[in-house]
Design an enzyme around this catalytic site. Sequence first.
Site, PDB file in Angstrom:
ATOM      1  N   ASN A 285       0.798  -1.211   0.000  1.00 58.12           N
ATOM      2  CA  ASN A 285       0.000   0.000   0.000  1.00 58.12           C
ATOM      3  C   ASN A 285       0.836   1.269   0.000  1.00 58.12           C
ATOM      4  OD1 ASN A 285      -2.357  -1.345  -0.053  1.00 58.12           O
ATOM      5  ND2 ASN A 285      -3.166  -0.542   1.875  1.00 58.12           N
TER       6      ASN A 285
ATOM      7  N   GLY B 227      14.474  -9.465  -1.506  1.00 59.17           N
ATOM      8  CA  GLY B 227      15.601  -8.688  -2.006  1.00 59.17           C
ATOM      9  C   GLY B 227      15.939  -7.498  -1.132  1.00 59.17           C
TER      10      GLY B 227
ATOM     11  N   ILE C  77       8.847  -5.468   9.546  1.00 56.88           N
ATOM     12  CA  ILE C  77       7.956  -5.783  10.667  1.00 56.88           C
ATOM     13  C   ILE C  77       8.189  -4.754  11.758  1.00 56.88           C
ATOM     14  CG2 ILE C  77       7.512  -7.468  12.493  1.00 56.88           C
ATOM     15  CD1 ILE C  77       8.152  -9.671  10.394  1.00 56.88           C
TER      16      ILE C  77
ATOM     17  N   LYS D 116      -2.060  -4.847  14.718  1.00 58.29           N
ATOM     18  CA  LYS D 116      -3.030  -5.528  15.584  1.00 58.29           C
ATOM     19  C   LYS D 116      -3.737  -4.538  16.518  1.00 58.29           C
ATOM     20  CE  LYS D 116      -1.753  -9.890  14.440  1.00 58.29           C
ATOM     21  NZ  LYS D 116      -2.624 -10.820  13.770  1.00 58.29           N
TER      22      LYS D 116
ATOM     23  N   GLU E 228      12.702  -5.115  -8.163  1.00 70.69           N
ATOM     24  CA  GLU E 228      12.390  -6.533  -8.351  1.00 70.69           C
ATOM     25  C   GLU E 228      11.128  -6.763  -9.166  1.00 70.69           C
ATOM     26  OE1 GLU E 228      13.861  -8.293  -4.125  1.00 70.69           O
ATOM     27  OE2 GLU E 228      11.801  -8.638  -4.673  1.00 70.69           O
TER      28      GLU E 228
END
Lengths: 501, 501
Positions: free
Chosen positions: A270, A386, A362, A406, A292
């Site tokens: 996004n 990559g 993350i 979350k 990529e």
Amino acid sequence: MSERISNEFYKSKVMSADEAAQFINHGDKIGMSGFTGAGYPKALPTAIANKANELHGRGEDFQIDLFTGASTAPDCDGVLAEASAVRYRTPYASDPVMRKKINAGEIKYQDIHLSHLGQQVEEGFFGNLDVAVVEAVRIDEAGNIIPSSAVGNNVEYLNSARKIIIEVNEWQSLDLEGMHDIYKIQDLPNRTPIPINHAGDRIGTPYIPVDQNKVVAVVKTNAADRNAPFKPTDEISEKIAGHFLDLLEGEVQAGRLTYDGYVMQSGVGNVPNAVMAGLLDSKFENIQAYTEVIQDGMLDLIDSGKMTVASATSFALSPEYAEKMNTEAKRYREHIVLRPQQISNHPEVIRRTGLIASNGMIGCDIYGNVNSTNVAGSRIMNGIGGSGDFTRNAFLSTFISPSTAKDGDISAIVPFATHIDHTEHDTMVVITEYGYADLRGLAPRDRVPKLIAVAHPDYRPLLEEYYERACSEGHFLHTPHDLKTAFDFHINLAEKGSMKG
Amino acid sequence: MSERISNEFYKSKVMSADEAAQFINHGDKIGMSGFTGAGYPKALPTAIANKANELHGRGEDFQIDLFTGASTAPDCDGVLAEASAVRYRTPYASDPVMRKKINAGEIKYQDIHLSHLGQQVEEGFFGNLDVAVVEAVRIDEAGNIIPSSAVGNNVEYLNSARKIIIEVNEWQSLDLEGMHDIYKIQDLPNRTPIPINHAGDRIGTPYIPVDQNKVVAVVKTNAADRNAPFKPTDEISEKIAGHFLDLLEGEVQAGRLTYDGYVMQSGVGNVPNAVMAGLLDSKFENIQAYTEVIQDGMLDLIDSGKMTVASATSFALSPEYAEKMNTEAKRYREHIVLRPQQISNHPEVIRRTGLIASNGMIGCDIYGNVNSTNVAGSRIMNGIGGSGDFTRNAFLSTFISPSTAKDGDISAIVPFATHIDHTEHDTMVVITEYGYADLRGLAPRDRVPKLIAVAHPDYRPLLEEYYERACSEGHFLHTPHDLKTAFDFHINLAEKGSMKG
């Protein structure tokens, strides 16, 4: 369909997928085409899975080691994982079924830099490759393969495997021919420079030469790539994209970038979509991509005249844009180059182009060590892909993430990352919806306030508390840590459902 | 001495180090020559330290930001740190006084890949460089600089700084002229390939061109490099070296290496010395080195005819071998190339040469994440140096360490590394005196027994216990961890004096 197989020998090898699956044996190492849901074989995986189910039903062992370009699709990774037909998987795993079985300990997965795998296979680090299964648009008169919507590790797998199975997919546009640029890096010790100076340079052939003696089967298919629907952008993504564009503007102000000198590398998602939408209305012109995957936003930038050329190894398009590509490949191939992933992700070319990298994460710790792959240190999400190839070699690199996940229970910024994929030596800029933390030229302790400033406000006091504890008496102060409480955020999450405790 | 300054303009700038130190101001960013104890300026650091002491005595602020190639010496890093004359240091810090002050929080240190710093300085990531202080063997008629025993970041610093101070060191042999190969990578966006195909290829000039308008002082010196005495090898180092040589033999057996195809990269220390001693009696011939530093063992290999060429950016010789180099540089320069560190450590050239890398480590976790830099997550030892540049791009890479330190109280193999400099994606082979753990082609859980097998026997049960706990109910099994006890080894060490608890 007949126009798609122009070589008599290959015609003689045409058979069904089930017949072709007879060439796959228990314990085989299989190199498949496919990268980010494009260009993977559409028929063989199901045929192999059926064979596995049949043999397992008879109490016989049947599992393969599966090598690809990167992620594939439910009808490839998914069916094979479902049938318990995979022992070992590399180099990327984003399929939900495959991931679940990896995290349950049923499938072994090795997470490898995408630019590394091709050479490692050719050098035999995994033993010998038994079979290459590669999707093609067409086979020419001489028996060369015109790859489809991804090149991936096709060149290396076709060279290394003892047997070759080709899937010719009628769904893929014949006009993709001419878009590929196939270049084989020389074998050691006789390598010479890869002669790409700019993203659009073509240095090879539009086809992959193949040793016909190894071809055991040709299978005809007519099936679409897995093209995920385009997700409408959200407010947080737009804010992150805005900060990224501010960073670019800052580079222009600092004299390190010009409005017609931006070379883009971008992960999928996004935020990249929002960045590309933003670029449409920006002062940047003649944008190049050395990346990529070709995404929807890049086609928009090409269509608008903002982007002159995009180099990648595959497509990651929405169904709507995949349809457009299939219709207009003839036009797009003037602006798009699809390369082997060893070239699209090669440190040599990446450093030379001076690209600006942008990859998701993350999360990261308060010093900039980035976790791209594992939750709680143990649970694989997808893989490093990559991101290492591009981050380590970019002129300027960024990591992007919303500040929480979350519903706020997970903070992207943590005291200590439970898995580290990019080290403090590599991380330059971290971007959340709260701004960008520019870590360049900063010693570890000077990065802390920058990173806490882009954390979610709910987590800032907790991060400050940790840092103060880490700096308290008796600790060393180069990169202060308090190892007894370093993972408290993660232990809280596991035990109480939120990193807040 | 007069023969060493052949240019009239430079002659007019000759002055004492104390006079030259007048050009250094509080807050300046200073780029100095020097790499691994070689080629650093011998006089200016002390003069700057004296100036700092004098100003501090008057209650005035005086601190600089110090950039070098890598480590220097007590009469450079040491005197400046002692005088509290350094605010910020990069990219490497091995001096005991400097390290102590960094870990006490008095000096900010940023640990940067050695191949990255030159470009980052040129791009202004640190702001503008104020002064370059560079040691030379000689200044030629045209005003070009012949560097001394290290090239480091001299090219980038001389180009970037507003002011230049040259130290001409009579101790350095005039016969070093011709050993250097100075090549300037083009500015972005106009880069082309670095045309080095083999370790010995020469692509540049034997001197560094300098903008004379920026030269403010020339200082004459006559002082030796810091050349540490050669340590006699020990039993554990010899065992590790033996396992490394076994690994090489295995590569030959696997058909991936030939006895006349070994390209070496090697860190500094007892194990590399033992490896090079072992190579003297091995079947390997025509060995090439593409590495950072020229060590005693390489001169032995050159003298014996076993090594044809060694490419590096500096020397790290014992006093005895430094003396030999000074006497016989004319002969050695037929076999040695000294390059800018951006070239000696460049990913592009490293991948092309197909070298085998060997670097020391503090330790690694049971999955192969390597800690090269920080003890207990916080206390810097030296820095990452070029280990990332070489490991990530090598054909085959190794990390070496004795299995224990501090009389057995510290284990090199731990459940979770407290600082990660090389990730599981990069680590191929780990070697201790108990053998080599070949992690190639292995998923994380399959690496565990390999790494526990090279841990010290005293720690194997403790590591197994951790791994079993990490695999117990409720945990994810891709890379099993138990975050509550992941740092118990380190907490034991801090509280009880031993990782054993």
